[in-house]
Write an enzyme that holds these catalytic residues in place. Sequence first.
Site, PDB file in Angstrom:
ATOM      1  N   HIS A  18       0.531   3.012 -34.059  1.00  0.00           N
ATOM      2  CA  HIS A  18       1.035   3.502 -32.752  1.00  0.00           C
ATOM      3  C   HIS A  18      -0.108   3.418 -31.747  1.00  0.00           C
ATOM      4  O   HIS A  18      -1.032   4.220 -31.769  1.00  0.00           O
ATOM      5  CB  HIS A  18       1.518   4.959 -32.868  1.00  0.00           C
ATOM      6  N   HIS A  20      -1.275   2.304 -27.516  1.00  0.00           N
ATOM      7  CA  HIS A  20      -0.994   1.886 -26.137  1.00  0.00           C
ATOM      8  C   HIS A  20      -2.139   0.997 -25.666  1.00  0.00           C
ATOM      9  O   HIS A  20      -3.291   1.438 -25.641  1.00  0.00           O
ATOM     10  CB  HIS A  20      -0.889   3.103 -25.210  1.00  0.00           C
ATOM     11  N   LYS A 104      11.196   1.317 -29.797  1.00  0.00           N
ATOM     12  CA  LYS A 104      10.679   2.645 -29.457  1.00  0.00           C
ATOM     13  C   LYS A 104      11.710   3.452 -28.698  1.00  0.00           C
ATOM     14  O   LYS A 104      12.261   2.992 -27.702  1.00  0.00           O
ATOM     15  CB  LYS A 104       9.427   2.466 -28.586  1.00  0.00           C
ATOM     16  N   HIS A 141       9.672   9.031 -30.177  1.00  0.00           N
ATOM     17  CA  HIS A 141       8.900  10.103 -29.534  1.00  0.00           C
ATOM     18  C   HIS A 141       9.736  11.367 -29.675  1.00  0.00           C
ATOM     19  O   HIS A 141      10.724  11.540 -28.969  1.00  0.00           O
ATOM     20  CB  HIS A 141       8.622   9.780 -28.059  1.00  0.00           C
ATOM     21  N   HIS A 179       3.523  10.518 -33.969  1.00  0.00           N
ATOM     22  CA  HIS A 179       2.513  11.518 -33.579  1.00  0.00           C
ATOM     23  C   HIS A 179       2.958  12.961 -33.837  1.00  0.00           C
ATOM     24  O   HIS A 179       3.081  13.756 -32.924  1.00  0.00           O
ATOM     25  CB  HIS A 179       2.055  11.336 -32.127  1.00  0.00           C
ATOM     26  N   ASP A 252      -2.061   6.671 -31.381  1.00  0.00           N
ATOM     27  CA  ASP A 252      -1.515   7.032 -30.062  1.00  0.00           C
ATOM     28  C   ASP A 252      -2.619   6.990 -29.011  1.00  0.00           C
ATOM     29  O   ASP A 252      -2.574   7.723 -28.034  1.00  0.00           O
ATOM     30  CB  ASP A 252      -0.825   8.397 -30.081  1.00  0.00           C
TER      31      ASP A 252
END
Length: 350
Positions: A18, A20, A104, A141, A179, A252
């Site tokens: 995970h 970004h 996602k 999420h 997460h 994350d």
Amino acid sequence: MSATAPTTLTLRRPDDWHLHLRDGNMLKAVAGETARDFARAIVMPNLVPPVVRGEQAAAYAARIRAALPEGAAFTPLMTLYLTEETDPADLRAAAEANIVQAVKLYPAGATTNSASGVRDFAKVRKVLETMAEIGLPLCVHGEVTDPEVDIFDREAVFIDTILDPLRRDLPELKVVLEHITTRDAVEYVRAGDDNLGATITVQHLIINRNHILVGGIKPHYYCLPVAKREEHRVAVRAAAVSGEKRFFFGSDSAPHLDPAKESACGCAGCFSSTIALAAVTEVFEQDGALDRLEAFMSLNGPAFYGLPANEERITLVKGEAQAHPGKIATPDGMLTIFDPGFPLHWRVEG
Ligand code: NCD
Ligand code: ZN
């Protein structure tokens, strides 16, 4: 440390399930930070505008490859951002062409760049059915966005009111609860079947909500889901160091430039890629669990995704305490690296 404690450790090269990476200058600044230690990463699609179609994911993967340092051997595993307009045929084609490895789900408004997320789950039912059929995982999420629900309860309420009904409705769908931050999530994932997994970040192994709020507000410790009480951190950490197959590493790591963090309305996200492997190794050592580090970092994630574990091995060496790297300078400004609050001793050899 006893005389027999290991000072070198060899494991399969880890992956980050995970991550970004953003785009443009930020992508160029952070891509190498992940590629240094990790072979692959599940790359989140919450760009502006979001990555919703297969062709956008393919173009984004090409931009990521172009941003890597010379010689980096790193494979981005791409995701699509689920919207109420997602076309099941486009998604199926992208999965079959190996362009995307997951989808996602952001509940609309849950976090950074999630405005196009899902409000009405009935509208994505066809897409989810397609995913279940082809074995494409849904990365979730897991927070409700109802303003009535306290921010510290949003993960637990999501599990009860959205995730559990969704999984009962479509038990064949593979789901990663991303997460995780609560004992509730740990217990729910443990009680689940093999279609359920969870990622755990660097920061949720290390900080609780006091770290964010006591002695002055610490914006670089603010992310979503927000860190919870100590008892929850302890439960999440126990799950990670257990080596159990349902739990695997997903940093994350979510870079925002310092002015966006140190603001009257600061963005959510901790940027941890630079120190992620060293910090997690330190955590496992503190907990006497170095023998389970490879399961968490390198084995459980690929097994869940149905991908081979990396064949390449890396060696971690324990040495003197290293100075925290502090910040990275990007062409657009400074980027603060997550500070675990304890010295790091492990580095990758070579
Ligand atoms: C992420 C981001 O900045 O993109 N922020 C965060 O706090 N984790 C979004 C997300 O994954 O929630
Ligand atoms: Zn994220």
